[in-house]
Write an enzyme that holds these catalytic residues in place. Structure first.
Site, PDB file in Angstrom:
ATOM      1  N   THR A 139       0.810  -1.214   0.000  1.00 50.11           N
ATOM      2  CA  THR A 139       0.000   0.000   0.000  1.00 50.11           C
ATOM      3  C   THR A 139       0.847   1.268   0.000  1.00 50.11           C
ATOM      4  O   THR A 139       1.980   1.273   0.521  1.00 50.11           O
ATOM      5  CB  THR A 139      -0.895   0.013   1.250  1.00 50.11           C
ATOM      6  OG1 THR A 139      -1.429   1.334   1.430  1.00 50.11           O
ATOM      7  CG2 THR A 139      -0.125  -0.326   2.513  1.00 50.11           C
ATOM      8  N   TYR A 179      -1.662   0.306  10.171  1.00 44.67           N
ATOM      9  CA  TYR A 179      -1.958  -0.402   8.916  1.00 44.67           C
ATOM     10  C   TYR A 179      -0.739  -0.365   7.994  1.00 44.67           C
ATOM     11  O   TYR A 179      -0.280  -1.402   7.503  1.00 44.67           O
ATOM     12  CB  TYR A 179      -3.175   0.246   8.244  1.00 44.67           C
ATOM     13  CG  TYR A 179      -3.394  -0.218   6.821  1.00 44.67           C
ATOM     14  CD1 TYR A 179      -3.863  -1.495   6.550  1.00 44.67           C
ATOM     15  CD2 TYR A 179      -3.119   0.624   5.746  1.00 44.67           C
ATOM     16  CE1 TYR A 179      -4.056  -1.923   5.237  1.00 44.67           C
ATOM     17  CE2 TYR A 179      -3.312   0.209   4.439  1.00 44.67           C
ATOM     18  CZ  TYR A 179      -3.779  -1.058   4.193  1.00 44.67           C
ATOM     19  OH  TYR A 179      -3.957  -1.476   2.889  1.00 44.67           O
TER      20      TYR A 179
END
Ligand SMILES: NC(=O)c1ccc[n+]([C@@H]2O[C@H](COP(=O)([O-])OP(=O)(O)OC[C@H]3O[C@@H](n4cnc5c(N)ncnc54)[C@H](O)[C@@H]3O)[C@@H](O)[C@H]2O)c1
Ligand SMILES: O=c1ccn([C@@H]2O[C@H](COP(=O)(O)OP(=O)(O)O[C@H]3O[C@H](CO)[C@@H](O)[C@H](O)[C@H]3O)[C@@H](O)[C@H]2O)c(=O)[nH]1
Length: 339
Positions: free
Chosen positions: A117, A141
């Site tokens: 990501t 995250y």
């Protein structure tokens, strides 16, 4: 030669499964259905309901299905949730990925593609962001994904396995043929929520923060169409299967849109004026994330096919409308049962 797709019943994974099916590849989906749906997996593709951290199950599947490549989508994805539940995110995204990588090494799987990501970069000083930019995630995250990248890097150096790490920027839109889309009812993604507001499913849309150092004060993101992203995975798979070296590549279009620009696009494409309210900043949001994409274009020959924002929004809107119509179609039956 089966491709194992973890998280293949989810939003992005299901588009990859469709691309694999379209290419006639043998595919196996492993998904715990925590945010995925059986109906997202095309007919004829086997789906095992299970955990991508279950090493014994993984070893058995790799052996029984002759798995030669793994595409690893399974994980938890909501940035603000990771701020309130960091240990849950490190467990599902990092600890379980370790088990999957270990099973791949032990089972002799040579090709591994990992969903990383833009959140690994944190708040980069330079835009667009290249793959060599500093990696300083500002959310658990992002950190949970970066740790998995490191495990893969070190495993590739030590064992007979190669990987392509794809760092997605913001994924949006839906299959242009209407076969899949973002289906999770509690999804938090801006374009999905704006489409729901346009379709009257929400009273309004909140804009989280208007005091960011961006042209209009709202966050800027590089939105990539989910079908283009699936195509990038197919190129990555071809690259690995042809013996190509391990790579880490950004996936985006090298252009950003602010939250307000996205909202304007949804209003323009839908023709609906919905209520927009200013709200405080959301935890873990960097001001701007725009990808440098020279590397994926040169190394994989990636060419976007659906990179217009209005096209992305139109596909997302069509999918949201189909979900709404399906829900209305089943509602009377549910009511009858309740009586
Ligand atoms: N959506 C985005 O904009 C975006 C951006 C960057 C990276 N990613 C990454 O892409 C991947 C897929 O994201 P998505 O948007 O399709 O989310 P999603 O929630 O729709 O898909 C995740 C899938 O994984 C499954 N899953 C979760 N934990 C599992 C586990 N322990 N074992 C087996 N299955 C499990 C879920 O049931 C779901 O089907 C994730 O790894 C995410 O971090 C997404
Ligand atoms: O109702 C909303 C929803 C979102 N936003 C804003 O819109 C932007 C985009 O948010 P969202 O669509 O939730 O995506 P991100 O938080 O940027 O995260 C996505 O994109 C990341 C990569 O950039 C991935 O790693 C994540 O998994 C994925 O959820 C952010 O500035 C949000 O604050 C709003 O203002 N209102």
């Amino acid at each position: 030669m089966t491709v194992l797709v973890t998280g293949g019943a989810g939003y992005i994974g299901s588009h990859m499964v469709l691309a694999l099916a379209d290419a006639g590849r043998d595919t196996l989906v492993l998904d715990d259905l925590s945010t995925g749906f059986v109906g997202q997996v095309p007919d004829g593709v086997p789906l095992v309901r299970g955990d991508c951290g279950d090493e014994a199950l993984l070893k058995r599947l790799i052996r029984e299905f002759d798995v030669t490549a793994i595409v690893h989508f399974a994980g938890s994805i909501v940035v603000p949730d990771s701020v309130t539940n960091p240990l849950g995110y490190y467990f599902n995204n990092t600890v379980k990925s370790r088990a999957l990588i270990a099973a791949a090494v032990e089972g002799g799987v040579r090709n591994f593609i990992f969903s990383s990501t833009a959140a690994v970069y944190g708040e980069p000083a330079v835009s667009p962001i290249s793959e060599t930019s500093a990696m300083q995630p500002i959310s658990p995250y992002g950190a949970s994904k970066l740790m998995t990248e490191w495990m893969l890097r070190d495993t590739v150096a030590a064992h007979d396995i190669r990987s392509v790490v794809l760092r997605y920027f913001n994924v949006a839109g839906a299959d242009p043929q209407g076969r899949s889309g973002q289906s999770f009812p509690r999804a938090t993604h801006l374009i999905k929520l704006a489409c729901q507001a346009a379709l009257g499913q929400r009273s309004h849309l909140d804009v989280f923060g208007q005091d960011y150092p961006t042209p209009d004060g709202t966050c800027v993101r590089d939105y990539i169409h989910v079908s283009d992203l699936a195509a990038a995975h197919m190129l990555a798979l071809d690259h690995l299967e042809a013996g190509g070296e391990s790579l880490t590549l950004n996936c985006g279009y090298s252009r950003g849109f602010s939250v307000l620009e996205v909202i304007e696009a949804v209003k323009r494409v839908s023709g609906v004026e919905f209520d927009v309210r200013l709200a405080p900043r959301r935890a873990g949001d960097p001001p701007s994330l725009v990808a440098a994409t020279d590397l994926i274009r040169s190394r994989l020959g990636f060419k976007p096919a659906r990179d217009q924002l209005d096209q992305i929004v139109a596909d997302a809107l069509r999918w949201e409308l189909a979900l709404q119509q399906n829900a209305q179609a089943v509602a009377p039956r549910k009511l009858a049962l309740a009586i």
